[in-house]
Write a protein that holds these residues in place. Structure first.
Motif, PDB file in Angstrom:
ATOM      1  N   GLU A  29       6.922   1.828  -1.343  1.00  0.00           N
ATOM      2  CA  GLU A  29       6.278   2.629  -2.243  1.00  0.00           C
ATOM      3  C   GLU A  29       4.809   2.320  -2.488  1.00  0.00           C
ATOM      4  O   GLU A  29       4.567   1.204  -2.559  1.00  0.00           O
ATOM      5  N   HIS A  30       3.871   3.253  -2.203  1.00  0.00           N
ATOM      6  CA  HIS A  30       2.378   2.905  -2.082  1.00  0.00           C
ATOM      7  C   HIS A  30       1.863   1.885  -0.772  1.00  0.00           C
ATOM      8  O   HIS A  30       1.161   2.429  -0.160  1.00  0.00           O
ATOM      9  N   GLY A  31       2.390   0.531  -0.914  1.00  0.00           N
ATOM     10  CA  GLY A  31       1.921  -0.302   0.312  1.00  0.00           C
ATOM     11  C   GLY A  31       0.583  -0.214   0.782  1.00  0.00           C
ATOM     12  O   GLY A  31       0.261  -0.366   1.828  1.00  0.00           O
ATOM     13  N   ASN A  32      -0.141  -0.436  -0.316  1.00  0.00           N
ATOM     14  CA  ASN A  32      -1.736  -0.349  -0.068  1.00  0.00           C
ATOM     15  C   ASN A  32      -2.339  -1.522   0.836  1.00  0.00           C
ATOM     16  O   ASN A  32      -3.169  -1.259   1.467  1.00  0.00           O
ATOM     17  N   GLN A  33      -1.508  -2.652   0.647  1.00  0.00           N
ATOM     18  CA  GLN A  33      -2.103  -3.621   1.192  1.00  0.00           C
ATOM     19  C   GLN A  33      -1.520  -4.119   2.645  1.00  0.00           C
ATOM     20  O   GLN A  33      -1.253  -5.133   2.906  1.00  0.00           O
ATOM     21  N   LEU A  34      -0.935  -3.099   3.228  1.00  0.00           N
ATOM     22  CA  LEU A  34      -0.181  -3.184   4.427  1.00  0.00           C
ATOM     23  C   LEU A  34      -1.262  -4.139   5.275  1.00  0.00           C
ATOM     24  O   LEU A  34      -2.011  -3.842   5.394  1.00  0.00           O
ATOM     25  N   THR A  35      -0.419  -4.989   6.055  1.00  0.00           N
ATOM     26  CA  THR A  35      -1.045  -5.600   7.016  1.00  0.00           C
ATOM     27  C   THR A  35      -0.287  -5.434   8.387  1.00  0.00           C
ATOM     28  O   THR A  35       0.618  -4.949   8.437  1.00  0.00           O
ATOM     29  N   PRO A  36      -1.025  -5.534   9.563  1.00  0.00           N
ATOM     30  CA  PRO A  36      -0.306  -5.385  10.936  1.00  0.00           C
ATOM     31  C   PRO A  36       1.045  -6.346  10.930  1.00  0.00           C
ATOM     32  O   PRO A  36       2.121  -5.751  11.435  1.00  0.00           O
ATOM     33  N   GLU A  37       0.979  -7.473  10.427  1.00  0.00           N
ATOM     34  CA  GLU A  37       2.379  -8.467  10.366  1.00  0.00           C
ATOM     35  C   GLU A  37       3.437  -7.450   9.592  1.00  0.00           C
ATOM     36  O   GLU A  37       4.483  -7.304  10.179  1.00  0.00           O
ATOM     37  N   LEU A  38       2.863  -6.992   8.259  1.00  0.00           N
ATOM     38  CA  LEU A  38       3.890  -6.217   7.500  1.00  0.00           C
ATOM     39  C   LEU A  38       4.380  -4.942   8.318  1.00  0.00           C
ATOM     40  O   LEU A  38       5.461  -4.425   8.178  1.00  0.00           O
ATOM     41  N   ALA A  39       3.209  -4.255   8.927  1.00  0.00           N
ATOM     42  CA  ALA A  39       3.789  -3.008   9.844  1.00  0.00           C
ATOM     43  C   ALA A  39       4.706  -3.448  10.864  1.00  0.00           C
ATOM     44  O   ALA A  39       5.839  -2.579  10.994  1.00  0.00           O
ATOM     45  N   LYS A  40       4.661  -4.290  11.261  1.00  0.00           N
ATOM     46  CA  LYS A  40       5.713  -4.577  12.512  1.00  0.00           C
ATOM     47  C   LYS A  40       7.102  -5.014  12.170  1.00  0.00           C
ATOM     48  O   LYS A  40       8.065  -4.495  12.609  1.00  0.00           O
ATOM     49  N   ARG A  41       6.946  -5.450  10.677  1.00  0.00           N
ATOM     50  CA  ARG A  41       8.406  -5.775  10.137  1.00  0.00           C
ATOM     51  C   ARG A  41       9.023  -4.765   9.619  1.00  0.00           C
ATOM     52  O   ARG A  41      10.261  -4.233   9.782  1.00  0.00           O
ATOM     53  N   MET A  42       8.168  -3.651   9.155  1.00  0.00           N
ATOM     54  CA  MET A  42       8.894  -2.415   8.598  1.00  0.00           C
ATOM     55  C   MET A  42       9.251  -1.676   9.860  1.00  0.00           C
ATOM     56  O   MET A  42      10.507  -1.172   9.348  1.00  0.00           O
ATOM     57  N   ILE A  43       8.715  -1.780  11.138  1.00  0.00           N
ATOM     58  CA  ILE A  43       9.395  -0.964  12.293  1.00  0.00           C
ATOM     59  C   ILE A  43      10.752  -1.752  12.386  1.00  0.00           C
ATOM     60  O   ILE A  43      11.712  -0.944  12.672  1.00  0.00           O
ATOM     61  N   GLU A  44      10.555  -3.055  12.429  1.00  0.00           N
ATOM     62  CA  GLU A  44      11.830  -3.701  12.923  1.00  0.00           C
ATOM     63  C   GLU A  44      13.020  -3.524  11.978  1.00  0.00           C
ATOM     64  O   GLU A  44      14.106  -3.274  12.353  1.00  0.00           O
ATOM     65  N   GLN A  45      12.657  -3.384  10.859  1.00  0.00           N
ATOM     66  CA  GLN A  45      13.764  -3.146   9.790  1.00  0.00           C
ATOM     67  C   GLN A  45      13.888  -1.746   9.495  1.00  0.00           C
ATOM     68  O   GLN A  45      14.715  -1.241   8.618  1.00  0.00           O
ATOM     69  N   GLY A  46      13.280  -0.555  10.024  1.00  0.00           N
ATOM     70  CA  GLY A  46      13.393   0.549   9.807  1.00  0.00           C
ATOM     71  C   GLY A  46      13.030   1.147   8.442  1.00  0.00           C
ATOM     72  O   GLY A  46      13.519   2.147   7.954  1.00  0.00           O
ATOM     73  N   ALA A  47      12.057   0.335   7.778  1.00  0.00           N
ATOM     74  CA  ALA A  47      11.477   0.767   6.613  1.00  0.00           C
ATOM     75  C   ALA A  47      10.724   2.045   6.546  1.00  0.00           C
ATOM     76  O   ALA A  47       9.861   2.089   7.613  1.00  0.00           O
ATOM     77  N   TYR A  48      10.658   2.791   5.543  1.00  0.00           N
ATOM     78  CA  TYR A  48       9.494   3.825   5.532  1.00  0.00           C
ATOM     79  C   TYR A  48       8.482   3.497   4.699  1.00  0.00           C
ATOM     80  O   TYR A  48       8.760   2.931   3.582  1.00  0.00           O
ATOM     81  N   LEU A  49       7.349   3.929   4.880  1.00  0.00           N
ATOM     82  CA  LEU A  49       6.085   3.895   3.938  1.00  0.00           C
ATOM     83  C   LEU A  49       5.793   5.364   3.234  1.00  0.00           C
ATOM     84  O   LEU A  49       5.866   6.199   4.026  1.00  0.00           O
ATOM     85  N   VAL A  50       5.839   4.826   1.879  1.00  0.00           N
ATOM     86  CA  VAL A  50       5.613   6.449   1.071  1.00  0.00           C
ATOM     87  C   VAL A  50       4.109   5.982   0.435  1.00  0.00           C
ATOM     88  O   VAL A  50       4.189   5.389  -0.555  1.00  0.00           O
ATOM     89  N   PRO A  51       2.950   6.398   1.084  1.00  0.00           N
ATOM     90  CA  PRO A  51       1.563   5.826   0.524  1.00  0.00           C
ATOM     91  C   PRO A  51       1.158   6.490  -0.982  1.00  0.00           C
ATOM     92  O   PRO A  51       0.356   6.020  -1.470  1.00  0.00           O
ATOM     93  N   THR A  52       1.637   7.597  -1.208  1.00  0.00           N
ATOM     94  CA  THR A  52       1.381   8.204  -2.436  1.00  0.00           C
ATOM     95  C   THR A  52      -0.377   8.131  -2.655  1.00  0.00           C
ATOM     96  O   THR A  52      -0.949   7.641  -3.693  1.00  0.00           O
ATOM     97  N   VAL A  53      -1.039   8.598  -1.700  1.00  0.00           N
ATOM     98  CA  VAL A  53      -2.586   8.425  -1.713  1.00  0.00           C
ATOM     99  C   VAL A  53      -3.002   9.122  -3.079  1.00  0.00           C
ATOM    100  O   VAL A  53      -3.981   8.673  -3.567  1.00  0.00           O
ATOM    101  N   GLY A  54      -2.773  10.272  -3.146  1.00  0.00           N
ATOM    102  CA  GLY A  54      -3.330  11.177  -4.427  1.00  0.00           C
ATOM    103  C   GLY A  54      -3.408  10.427  -5.550  1.00  0.00           C
ATOM    104  O   GLY A  54      -3.992  10.793  -6.438  1.00  0.00           O
ATOM    105  N   ALA A  55      -2.179   9.565  -5.981  1.00  0.00           N
ATOM    106  CA  ALA A  55      -2.437   9.061  -7.300  1.00  0.00           C
ATOM    107  C   ALA A  55      -3.399   8.005  -7.453  1.00  0.00           C
ATOM    108  O   ALA A  55      -4.105   8.071  -8.526  1.00  0.00           O
ATOM    109  N   PHE A  56      -3.966   7.622  -6.240  1.00  0.00           N
ATOM    110  CA  PHE A  56      -4.794   6.314  -6.522  1.00  0.00           C
ATOM    111  C   PHE A  56      -6.239   7.126  -6.398  1.00  0.00           C
ATOM    112  O   PHE A  56      -7.308   6.908  -7.106  1.00  0.00           O
ATOM    113  N   THR A  57      -6.405   8.152  -5.618  1.00  0.00           N
ATOM    114  CA  THR A  57      -7.897   8.830  -5.376  1.00  0.00           C
ATOM    115  C   THR A  57      -8.024   9.620  -6.913  1.00  0.00           C
ATOM    116  O   THR A  57      -9.019   9.838  -7.236  1.00  0.00           O
ATOM    117  N   THR A  58      -6.862  10.114  -7.437  1.00  0.00           N
ATOM    118  CA  THR A  58      -7.171  10.935  -8.691  1.00  0.00           C
ATOM    119  C   THR A  58      -7.400  10.292  -9.682  1.00  0.00           C
ATOM    120  O   THR A  58      -8.369  10.326 -10.467  1.00  0.00           O
TER     121      THR A  58
END
Ligand code: ZN
Length: 396
Positions: free
Chosen positions: A234-263
């Motif tokens: 959830e949020h995942g604001n400081q995602l890096t390429p390394e962590l993105a690759k790990r998410m794909i390997e593990q089948g994890a989903y990103l839920v960025p909730t952008v509007g919470a931060f912009t608001t």
């Protein structure tokens, strides 16, 4: 047999790369019977909505149903009686449904409100989206969300707390893996829980078939959460390429909730440290979305409605969240629609029934004015909402 036929200029089924023109959606007994096309004119008896788009009902993976999106939603909710907070949750759930959100995940509410509301809606006591509810989240003593979360500081306490939530009827577990914005004492970079502790939470939840959602904003906390095996970041604001690759390997989903931060970043009435943190996270989110898109991380939509100050339930927050993927993240509208439907259903493990318009699946449908596959803002213009084959909202 109950039959409902909807025809429109186009249909996005949640799966295909391109929309179907002159589409006819046939619903029988609450499930999708057929997705087809018409030649010259829509079939007799069809609900015909010209210049519109038929879509699967939206899936919002991150809300807090009883909260009122005021300047301090946690304080205001905790000051209410349980019945008052419950009524607020009913109202919020029904607002979501009117806007085409037919499935929603509550990632922490006090007093078991979202669990009870889930059951009331499932029993047909009142209209609302289908709800997946975590009960109440786990945090460390004095940690993020401690005003109503369950504070736990050891593996044993964590196991007991997870099992208590399961006993209360939770569909998933929510843990706070980092600090956050709405606190003067913590930062998004603060890591809460060790890998060992988080793994105890994840294993205890997974043993019983629950998924785990981790509030994780800072890079180190995202890494800890992934090492522990969480299912959604959830949020995942400081995602890096390394962590993105790990998410794909593990089948994890990103839920960025952008509007919470912009608001929050645009709310000068809030404490200065909140604004400072939110502005920083907005910039980082923009980068995180680009990394997620380039690496192919599966993104689901979550509005964070309720606890995000000034993010009004009435203001189509789920639709706006999908628009952020296009406007800030550079996604094609069709990919943002897929995030708002199929990916959400997959992240919630309900894709066998939800998230796409395919024969045999629940007929949860949103029809919006205009071409949502070209103009994502069309999601803010719902014309008809159908839940399990029944029209639950029709624009005047
Ligand atoms: Zn939240």
């Amino acid at each position: 047999m109950n039959r409902l036929v909807i025809a429109s200029s186009r249909l996005f089924d949640g799966v295909s790369e391109t929309p179907l023109d002159n589409a006819v959606l046939t619903i029988e007994d609450g499930v999708v019977a057929e997705v087809g096309t018409y030649a010259d004119a829509p079939p007799a008896g069809a609900v015909h909505l010209p210049d519109a788009t038929i879509l699967p009902g939206l899936v919002d993976c991150h809300v807090h149903l009883p909260f009122d999106a005021s300047a301090d939603p946690v304080a205001s909710t905790m000051a209410k009686t349980v019945p008052a907070a419950t009524l607020q949750a009913v109202r919020n759930a029904q607002t979501l449904l009117r806007h085409g959100v037919t499935t929603v995940r509550d990632v922490s509410s006090p007093h078991g409100i979202a669990i009870e509301l889930r059951d009331a809606i499932a029993q047909g006591l009142l209209d609302g989206p289908d709800i997946r509810a975590c009960g109440t989240h786990l945090t460390i003593t004095g940690g993020h969300g401690c005003a109503f979360g369950i504070e736990v500081d050891s593996v044993d306490e964590i196991r007991t707390a997870v099992r208590t939530q399961i006993k209360a009827g939770a569909d998933l577990l929510k843990v706070m893996a980092t600090g956050g914005v709405y606190s003067l004492r913590q930062t998004p970079e603060d890591v809460q829980f060790s890998v060992t502790e988080l793994r105890a939470a994840v294993d205890t939840a997974h043993e019983r078939g629950l998924t785990v959602a981790a509030h994780s904003e800072g890079e180190d906390g995202i890494r800890t959460a992934l090492e522990a095996g969480v299912d959604t970041v959830e949020h995942g604001n400081q995602l890096t390429p390394e962590l993105a690759k790990r998410m794909i390997e593990q089948g994890a989903y990103l839920v960025p909730t952008v509007g919470a931060f912009t608001t929050v970043a645009a709310s000068p009435d809030l404490p200065a440290p909140f604004l400072r943190k939110a502005r920083q996270l907005v910039k980082q989110t923009e980068r995180a979305l680009a990394i997620a898109r380039e690496h192919g991380v599966k993104v689901a939509i979550g509005s964070d409605s309720g606890t995000a100050p000034h993010l009004a339930w009435e203001d189509h927050p789920t639709a706006r969240e999908a628009a952020y993927l296009v406007d800030m993240g550079g996604y094609a509208p069709v990919d943002a629609l897929r995030s708002a439907t199929l990916h959400g259903a997959q992240a919630l493990r309900v894709a066998d029934r939800k998230g796409s318009l395919e024969p045999g699946k629940d007929a949860d449908v949103l029809v919006v004015a205009g071409d949502a596959t070209a103009d994502i803002a069309a999601l803010t213009r719902p014309l008809v909402v159908v839940k399990r084959g029944r029209i639950v909202h029709r624009a005047a």
